[in-house]
Scaffold this motif. Sequence first.
Motif, PDB file in Angstrom:
ATOM      1  N   ASN A  25       0.877  -1.169   0.000  1.00  0.00           N
ATOM      2  CA  ASN A  25       0.000   0.000   0.000  1.00  0.00           C
ATOM      3  C   ASN A  25       0.911   1.214   0.000  1.00  0.00           C
ATOM      4  N   ARG A  26       0.659   2.132  -0.903  1.00  0.00           N
ATOM      5  CA  ARG A  26       1.441   3.366  -0.965  1.00  0.00           C
ATOM      6  C   ARG A  26       0.540   4.517  -0.565  1.00  0.00           C
ATOM      7  N   TYR A  27       1.112   5.427   0.186  1.00  0.00           N
ATOM      8  CA  TYR A  27       0.357   6.578   0.663  1.00  0.00           C
ATOM      9  C   TYR A  27       1.073   7.857   0.262  1.00  0.00           C
ATOM     10  N   LEU A  28       0.305   8.789  -0.244  1.00  0.00           N
ATOM     11  CA  LEU A  28       0.824  10.094  -0.614  1.00  0.00           C
ATOM     12  C   LEU A  28       0.119  11.120   0.273  1.00  0.00           C
ATOM     13  N   VAL A  29       0.899  11.924   0.958  1.00  0.00           N
ATOM     14  CA  VAL A  29       0.360  12.972   1.826  1.00  0.00           C
ATOM     15  C   VAL A  29       0.630  14.299   1.136  1.00  0.00           C
ATOM     16  N   THR A  30      -0.438  15.069   0.933  1.00  0.00           N
ATOM     17  CA  THR A  30      -0.330  16.334   0.217  1.00  0.00           C
ATOM     18  C   THR A  30      -1.027  17.453   0.991  1.00  0.00           C
ATOM     19  N   THR A  31      -0.848  18.666   0.507  1.00  0.00           N
ATOM     20  CA  THR A  31      -1.600  19.793   1.049  1.00  0.00           C
ATOM     21  C   THR A  31      -3.084  19.539   0.759  1.00  0.00           C
ATOM     22  N   PRO A  32      -4.006  20.225   1.445  1.00  0.00           N
ATOM     23  CA  PRO A  32      -5.440  19.925   1.309  1.00  0.00           C
ATOM     24  C   PRO A  32      -5.968  19.923  -0.122  1.00  0.00           C
ATOM     25  N   GLU A  33      -5.458  20.806  -0.964  1.00  0.00           N
ATOM     26  CA  GLU A  33      -5.946  20.847  -2.345  1.00  0.00           C
ATOM     27  C   GLU A  33      -5.274  19.795  -3.215  1.00  0.00           C
ATOM     28  N   GLY A  34      -4.386  18.982  -2.630  1.00  0.00           N
ATOM     29  CA  GLY A  34      -3.762  17.890  -3.372  1.00  0.00           C
ATOM     30  C   GLY A  34      -2.565  18.308  -4.188  1.00  0.00           C
ATOM     31  N   GLY A  35      -2.024  19.481  -3.946  1.00  0.00           N
ATOM     32  CA  GLY A  35      -0.925  19.990  -4.759  1.00  0.00           C
ATOM     33  C   GLY A  35       0.451  19.569  -4.299  1.00  0.00           C
ATOM     34  N   THR A  36       0.915  20.141  -3.227  1.00  0.00           N
ATOM     35  CA  THR A  36       2.278  19.930  -2.764  1.00  0.00           C
ATOM     36  C   THR A  36       2.400  18.616  -2.000  1.00  0.00           C
ATOM     37  N   VAL A  37       3.380  17.792  -2.380  1.00  0.00           N
ATOM     38  CA  VAL A  37       3.623  16.525  -1.689  1.00  0.00           C
ATOM     39  C   VAL A  37       4.380  16.817  -0.396  1.00  0.00           C
ATOM     40  N   LEU A  38       3.822  16.331   0.716  1.00  0.00           N
ATOM     41  CA  LEU A  38       4.432  16.514   2.030  1.00  0.00           C
ATOM     42  C   LEU A  38       5.163  15.263   2.491  1.00  0.00           C
ATOM     43  N   ALA A  39       4.614  14.084   2.123  1.00  0.00           N
ATOM     44  CA  ALA A  39       5.207  12.826   2.574  1.00  0.00           C
ATOM     45  C   ALA A  39       4.753  11.683   1.677  1.00  0.00           C
ATOM     46  N   PHE A  40       5.527  10.600   1.759  1.00  0.00           N
ATOM     47  CA  PHE A  40       5.242   9.377   1.010  1.00  0.00           C
ATOM     48  C   PHE A  40       5.560   8.200   1.927  1.00  0.00           C
ATOM     49  N   ALA A  41       4.723   7.154   1.876  1.00  0.00           N
ATOM     50  CA  ALA A  41       4.959   5.969   2.703  1.00  0.00           C
ATOM     51  C   ALA A  41       4.539   4.716   1.952  1.00  0.00           C
ATOM     52  N   GLU A  42       5.181   3.603   2.296  1.00  0.00           N
ATOM     53  CA  GLU A  42       4.798   2.295   1.776  1.00  0.00           C
ATOM     54  C   GLU A  42       4.596   1.350   2.945  1.00  0.00           C
ATOM     55  N   GLN A  43       3.538   0.549   2.853  1.00  0.00           N
ATOM     56  CA  GLN A  43       3.236  -0.434   3.883  1.00  0.00           C
ATOM     57  C   GLN A  43       3.148  -1.788   3.204  1.00  0.00           C
ATOM     58  N   LYS A  44       4.002  -2.722   3.626  1.00  0.00           N
ATOM     59  CA  LYS A  44       3.976  -4.071   3.058  1.00  0.00           C
ATOM     60  C   LYS A  44       2.736  -4.793   3.550  1.00  0.00           C
ATOM     61  N   ARG A  45       2.052  -5.449   2.643  1.00  0.00           N
ATOM     62  CA  ARG A  45       0.898  -6.253   3.037  1.00  0.00           C
ATOM     63  C   ARG A  45       1.388  -7.552   3.650  1.00  0.00           C
ATOM     64  N   LEU A  46       0.640  -8.055   4.588  1.00  0.00           N
ATOM     65  CA  LEU A  46       0.930  -9.320   5.255  1.00  0.00           C
ATOM     66  C   LEU A  46       2.273  -9.317   5.979  1.00  0.00           C
ATOM     67  N   ALA A  47       2.724  -8.170   6.435  1.00  0.00           N
ATOM     68  CA  ALA A  47       3.955  -8.111   7.220  1.00  0.00           C
ATOM     69  C   ALA A  47       3.672  -8.655   8.616  1.00  0.00           C
TER      70      ALA A  47
END
Length: 192
Positions: free
Chosen positions: A18-40
């Motif tokens: 699962n990949r997660y993208l964290v952005t400003t409220p309007e979806g413009g500026t990327v603040l963070a990125f994360a990956e979560q392995k399934r079945l870890a």
Amino acid sequence: MQQLSEFLVTQKITPMVNRYLVTTPEGGTVLAFAEQKRLALKERVTLWRGEDRTEEICTYRARKVMDLGPTCDVTGRDGEAIGSFRKDVRSSLLRSTWQLAPEDGLPAVGTERSGGVAIARRIGKVADVALPFTVPLPFVFHFDFVRQDRPVLSVERLWGVRDRYRVQIHDPALDRRLALALSVALDAFQSR
């Protein structure tokens, strides 16, 4: 980042993570990125400044392997303790409940905003097990975290095909890294 009072978390579905993208409220500026392995077996997720993974923001790590009520510690890039969060299994039987414990502040409790949606989600899970076919019910759940009857943090799931969450920080003292980690974890753990 500590000045932000709102951000958007969007899950990008891929086959093995699962990949997660964290952005400003309007979806413009990327603040963070994360990956979560399934079945870890033991949850460990690192949040990065962007998809290039050149600058680490923080990491959350489960204390135990395969825990129904996981407790996760959040640390900064240099290993400094930021705080922790955990699912309160007993209180979550009827309405999901989480404990948020900042390292430098009083703990907060987060519960699903709607008791009706909480019950409907549980009935939907039972139907998925009991019926020979899956019932696709996209429940929209919201969590409100409070400390001494004062709002600290709200995580609201938005309607749509992908999992998207609007995160609002009401307590200016709350470390935004702890809020980011919890927001990603809520999607990962609540979807199980």
